[in-house]
Scaffold this active site. Sequence first.
Site, PDB file in Angstrom:
ATOM      1  N   LYS A  55      69.320  46.521 -78.497  1.00  0.00           N
ATOM      2  CA  LYS A  55      69.861  47.443 -79.519  1.00  0.00           C
ATOM      3  C   LYS A  55      68.998  47.438 -80.777  1.00  0.00           C
ATOM      4  O   LYS A  55      68.969  48.428 -81.517  1.00  0.00           O
ATOM      5  CB  LYS A  55      71.333  47.135 -79.801  1.00  0.00           C
ATOM      6  CG  LYS A  55      71.613  45.834 -80.548  1.00  0.00           C
ATOM      7  CD  LYS A  55      71.575  45.943 -82.040  1.00  0.00           C
ATOM      8  CE  LYS A  55      71.612  44.589 -82.716  1.00  0.00           C
ATOM      9  NZ  LYS A  55      71.445  44.639 -84.164  1.00  0.00           N
ATOM     10  N   THR A  87      74.434  49.587 -85.328  1.00  0.00           N
ATOM     11  CA  THR A  87      73.069  49.373 -85.815  1.00  0.00           C
ATOM     12  C   THR A  87      72.264  50.666 -85.862  1.00  0.00           C
ATOM     13  O   THR A  87      71.321  50.773 -86.643  1.00  0.00           O
ATOM     14  CB  THR A  87      72.369  48.310 -84.942  1.00  0.00           C
ATOM     15  OG1 THR A  87      73.284  47.270 -84.642  1.00  0.00           O
ATOM     16  CG2 THR A  87      71.198  47.705 -85.662  1.00  0.00           C
TER      17      THR A  87
HETATM   18  O1  LIG Z   1      72.879  42.596 -85.449  1.00  0.00           O
HETATM   19  C1  LIG Z   1      73.276  43.175 -86.421  1.00  0.00           C
HETATM   20  C2  LIG Z   1      74.554  43.879 -86.456  1.00  0.00           C
HETATM   21  O2  LIG Z   1      75.311  43.638 -85.312  1.00  0.00           O
HETATM   22  C3  LIG Z   1      72.421  43.218 -87.636  1.00  0.00           C
HETATM   23  O3  LIG Z   1      71.509  44.224 -87.463  1.00  0.00           O
HETATM   24  P1  LIG Z   1      70.093  44.184 -88.212  1.00  0.00           P
HETATM   25  O4  LIG Z   1      69.416  42.914 -87.747  1.00  0.00           O
HETATM   26  O5  LIG Z   1      69.395  45.420 -87.788  1.00  0.00           O
HETATM   27  O6  LIG Z   1      70.379  44.149 -89.676  1.00  0.00           O
END
Ligand SMILES: O=C(CO)COP(=O)(O)O
Length: 330
Positions: A190, A247
């Site tokens: 993701k 995300t």
């Molecule tokens: O894993 C995350 C939310 O579930 C955090 O996402 P980021 O690492 O892109 O900030």
Amino acid sequence: MKTEDPSMTKPHIAVIGAGAWGTALACATAATGADITLWMRSPVPPGTRVLPRLPTVRLPENVTITGTFPQSADVVLLVVPMQTLRDVSTRLETVLAPSIPVITCCKGLEEGTSRLPLEVLAETMPGRPCGVLSGPNFAIEVARGLPAAATLACAELALAVQLTELLNTSSFRLYASDDPKGVQLAGAAKNVVAIGAGITIGAGLGENARAALITRAVAEIGRLAEATGGRASTIAGLAGMGDLILTCTGRGSRNYSLGLELGEGRPLADILAARTTVAEGVHTAPAMQALARATDVSAPIMETVTRLLAGEFTPDDARHLLLDRPPTLE
Ligand SMILES: O=C(CO)COP(=O)(O)O
Ligand SMILES: NC(=O)C1=CN([C@@H]2O[C@H](COP(=O)(O)OP(=O)(O)OC[C@H]3O[C@@H](n4cnc5c(N)ncnc54)[C@H](O)[C@@H]3O)[C@@H](O)[C@H]2O)C=CC1
């Protein structure tokens, strides 16, 4: 004289890594009433209750900051950037009693080997009971006690159930799973898709394009999960669809915001130079591309994001993310 009843001993949860997510997990698990130790590698002055990654959050009283790895605990949460997991877990293994379960909270693949987090731990902590925690969880919201949910997966479902019972709170709801491969693959992939989603919006391709990208990513991640021994159906859950929704749309995501800047034409080196926090997708993209190639899985999103990050495509080519393939069946 009063003697202590050992059955009344409070659980001890050790959190390794005091970045944004480690700090948030220390706060969330403190709500279980357990004693929490939060390991951080950089020393802080005695009495520190606010840590740099979440400067608006005060640590609960039952969280103790330490610079020493635990020898024992009811469970250890490993919350370091994926590319440091091998080093940190190797060092932890030298002191931690062998029966203590370890849960990795990293979302990524190891660059160079394309190993999932639990595959790294199988090498650095062989024979130890392990699991993975992953889901749609921005650290700041979890730290503030806002409602959130995640999946906790172990190869043995009984262990996953036992650990969810230990860690679950009224605001951080955990679901047990016996598909750690699918959960890890989803959490890693993701981040790459979130970079792609950011590029799509940053390059002005529109929200329709982003929705199509997210949906096609579900199919692509499902294929990759199956190729690594996980279940495609896991991608419909919190660690897959749940985290993609968060995300790929939330500006609080470091991966998505990095993609936005790339899409707007800013060079990757400049974006990274201005950041101190981890954007796992940058390292995971080439590892995911290598994994897809090695397992002969069609993964056009992983491929395209990797090539965009490597500078082989420009943001003007971002339509490659979706359009440069012949029509096919859904
Ligand atoms: O894993 C995350 C939310 O579930 C955090 O996402 P980021 O690492 O892109 O900030
Ligand atoms: N921030 C979030 O909202 C969430 C993050 N995650 C995942 O958690 C993992 C950690 O992310 P964050 O805490 O957000 O990162 P962060 O960038 O906030 O902090 C990383 C932490 O790791 C430490 N660190 C860096 N190199 C190290 C090394 N060599 N040895 C030991 N410690 C080292 C840093 O000092 C810092 O405390 C990542 O895999 C991320 O994908 C998962 C869910 C939510």
